[in-house]
Write a protein that holds these residues in place. Structure first.
Motif, mmCIF file in Angstrom:
data_model
loop_
_atom_site.group_PDB
_atom_site.id
_atom_site.type_symbol
_atom_site.label_atom_id
_atom_site.label_comp_id
_atom_site.label_asym_id
_atom_site.label_seq_id
_atom_site.Cartn_x
_atom_site.Cartn_y
_atom_site.Cartn_z
ATOM 1 N N PHE A 196 -0.906 -8.327 -10.765
ATOM 2 C CA PHE A 196 -0.734 -9.041 -12.030
ATOM 3 C C PHE A 196 -0.383 -8.079 -13.160
ATOM 4 O O PHE A 196 0.316 -8.461 -14.110
ATOM 5 C CB PHE A 196 -2.006 -9.816 -12.373
ATOM 6 C CG PHE A 196 -2.322 -10.911 -11.391
ATOM 7 C CD1 PHE A 196 -1.303 -11.593 -10.735
ATOM 8 C CD2 PHE A 196 -3.637 -11.267 -11.121
ATOM 9 C CE1 PHE A 196 -1.577 -12.609 -9.833
ATOM 10 C CE2 PHE A 196 -3.931 -12.279 -10.221
ATOM 11 C CZ PHE A 196 -2.890 -12.962 -9.577
ATOM 12 N N HIS A 197 -0.839 -6.847 -13.059
ATOM 13 C CA HIS A 197 -0.543 -5.836 -14.068
ATOM 14 C C HIS A 197 0.952 -5.527 -14.125
ATOM 15 O O HIS A 197 1.472 -5.132 -15.185
ATOM 16 C CB HIS A 197 -1.336 -4.565 -13.758
ATOM 17 C CG HIS A 197 -1.175 -3.476 -14.766
ATOM 18 N ND1 HIS A 197 -1.575 -3.604 -16.078
ATOM 19 C CD2 HIS A 197 -0.624 -2.235 -14.664
ATOM 20 C CE1 HIS A 197 -1.297 -2.493 -16.739
ATOM 21 N NE2 HIS A 197 -0.714 -1.656 -15.902
ATOM 22 N N ARG A 198 1.661 -5.727 -13.013
ATOM 23 C CA ARG A 198 3.105 -5.433 -12.950
ATOM 24 C C ARG A 198 3.958 -6.698 -12.792
ATOM 25 O O ARG A 198 5.153 -6.610 -12.527
ATOM 26 C CB ARG A 198 3.384 -4.494 -11.766
ATOM 27 C CG ARG A 198 2.575 -3.214 -11.738
ATOM 28 C CD ARG A 198 2.916 -2.285 -12.888
ATOM 29 N NE ARG A 198 4.289 -1.830 -12.837
ATOM 30 C CZ ARG A 198 4.693 -0.748 -12.135
ATOM 31 N NH1 ARG A 198 3.798 -0.040 -11.447
ATOM 32 N NH2 ARG A 198 5.947 -0.379 -12.141
ATOM 33 N N ALA B 167 -0.146 -10.497 3.681
ATOM 34 C CA ALA B 167 -0.330 -11.637 2.792
ATOM 35 C C ALA B 167 0.393 -11.505 1.456
ATOM 36 O O ALA B 167 0.619 -12.503 0.763
ATOM 37 C CB ALA B 167 -1.820 -11.851 2.533
ATOM 38 N N LEU B 168 0.761 -10.283 1.083
ATOM 39 C CA LEU B 168 1.345 -10.070 -0.244
ATOM 40 C C LEU B 168 2.605 -10.904 -0.466
ATOM 41 O O LEU B 168 2.857 -11.382 -1.577
ATOM 42 C CB LEU B 168 1.658 -8.590 -0.453
ATOM 43 C CG LEU B 168 2.240 -8.204 -1.815
ATOM 44 C CD1 LEU B 168 1.254 -8.517 -2.940
ATOM 45 C CD2 LEU B 168 2.630 -6.726 -1.841
ATOM 46 N N GLY C 37 0.817 -1.206 0.000
ATOM 47 C CA GLY C 37 0.000 0.000 0.000
ATOM 48 C C GLY C 37 0.848 1.251 0.000
ATOM 49 O O GLY C 37 2.054 1.214 0.290
ATOM 50 N N THR C 38 0.237 2.367 -0.312
ATOM 51 C CA THR C 38 0.937 3.648 -0.272
ATOM 52 C C THR C 38 1.447 3.944 1.130
ATOM 53 O O THR C 38 2.512 4.568 1.302
ATOM 54 C CB THR C 38 0.000 4.772 -0.746
ATOM 55 O OG1 THR C 38 -0.534 4.428 -2.023
ATOM 56 C CG2 THR C 38 0.736 6.092 -0.856
ATOM 57 N N ALA D 81 -5.748 -6.835 -1.643
ATOM 58 C CA ALA D 81 -7.146 -6.396 -1.670
ATOM 59 C C ALA D 81 -7.618 -6.100 -3.091
ATOM 60 O O ALA D 81 -8.818 -6.116 -3.376
ATOM 61 C CB ALA D 81 -7.332 -5.160 -0.787
ATOM 62 N N GLY D 82 -6.684 -5.841 -3.989
ATOM 63 C CA GLY D 82 -6.987 -5.658 -5.415
ATOM 64 C C GLY D 82 -5.891 -6.338 -6.201
ATOM 65 O O GLY D 82 -5.026 -5.690 -6.783
#
Length: 250
Positions: free
Chosen positions: A160-162, A181-182, A124-125, A154-155
């Motif tokens: 997957f985009h990166r 969890a990441l 997250g930021t 959470a998203g």
């Protein structure tokens, strides 16, 4: 032995004071309030680093000035805004990053010294201060760094985009708070070592990062090493060592 004789000759000829000769022979910079390890880079490959928390502004400046004499790069972590501002005012060339809370001085511009890059992935930021501390440490280590932020589970489509960029890294630093969890997700998708950094970001039951720490320690994915809570510096240091060794193969 030749170096010892050379130093003694310089003392004899008046080129070095006794105090300066003692410092070179012992490789300890004695400032009274700090005993600086001037030989650390030769032993470990990375020079002395300043932990600024708890130090006065004058102490931090004094240490910076001393280390500049023998090091090409000086890095200080956990630098307060007051310390950072005074360093910039009084030590030419210092860069202060308010988000990462680091101050850096370099004799020459920081540039990558090896092939490949290290990805610092932040869930997250809010995890960025720790992620940027890791990134700055890696830059000082001579690694190219790519920071990828706000790709938490959470998203998960954001990750997957990166993903291809992350998979292309030589080493991955994964920074996450909340439940942490990441790290397990990333480690299960790549073939590179993952260094996990739990952060103290999260609501009450995250226990100041303990929840993320335990999740990372219990990761079901292999190839994960875990550093302490909010220890971006430690993660960046370890990633830099791994990247340096990997770079020897190119």
């Amino acid at each position: 032995m030749v170096e010892v004789e050379r130093i003694l000759e310089q003392v004899k000829n008046g080129q070095l004071s006794v105090a300066e000769a003692k410092e070179r022979l012992t490789q300890v910079g004695d400032l009274g309030y700090a005993q600086l390890d001037l030989n650390r880079q030769e032993r470990t490959g990375f020079p002395e680093v300043v932990y600024a928390a708890g130090k006065t502004v004058e102490q931090v400046i004094g240490i910076f000035e001393k280390l500049k004499q023998t090091q090409d790069v000086v890095l200080a972590t956990r630098v307060t805004s007051e310390q950072g501002e005074q360093l910039q005012n009084r030590v030419p060339g210092v860069i202060y990053d308010t988000q990462a809370r680091v101050a850096v001085w370099s004799r020459s511009p920081l540039e990558p010294q090896r092939n490949g890059y290290v990805c610092v992935v932040a869930a997250g930021t809010s995890d960025l201060p720790v992620a940027e501390e890791a990134a700055w440490t890696l830059r000082c280590f001579g690694s190219e760094v790519r920071v990828i932020a706000d790709v938490g589970v959470a998203g998960i489509h954001r990750l997957f985009h990166r993903l291809e960029e992350i998979r292309g890294a030589s080493v991955i630093v994964c920074v996450a708070g909340m439940e942490g969890a990441l790290t397990s997700v990333v480690a299960g998708l790549v073939d590179k070592p993952v260094i996990a950094v739990p952060t103290s970001v999260g609501y009450g039951s995250s226990f100041g990062g303990l929840s993320a720490l335990l999740t990372m320690l219990n990761s079901c994915a292999s190839g994960v090493a875990v550093v302490n809570i909010d220890n971006g510096f430690g993660a960046g240091y370890l990633a830099g060592m791994i990247h340096r060794q990997a770079g020897l193969d190119h």
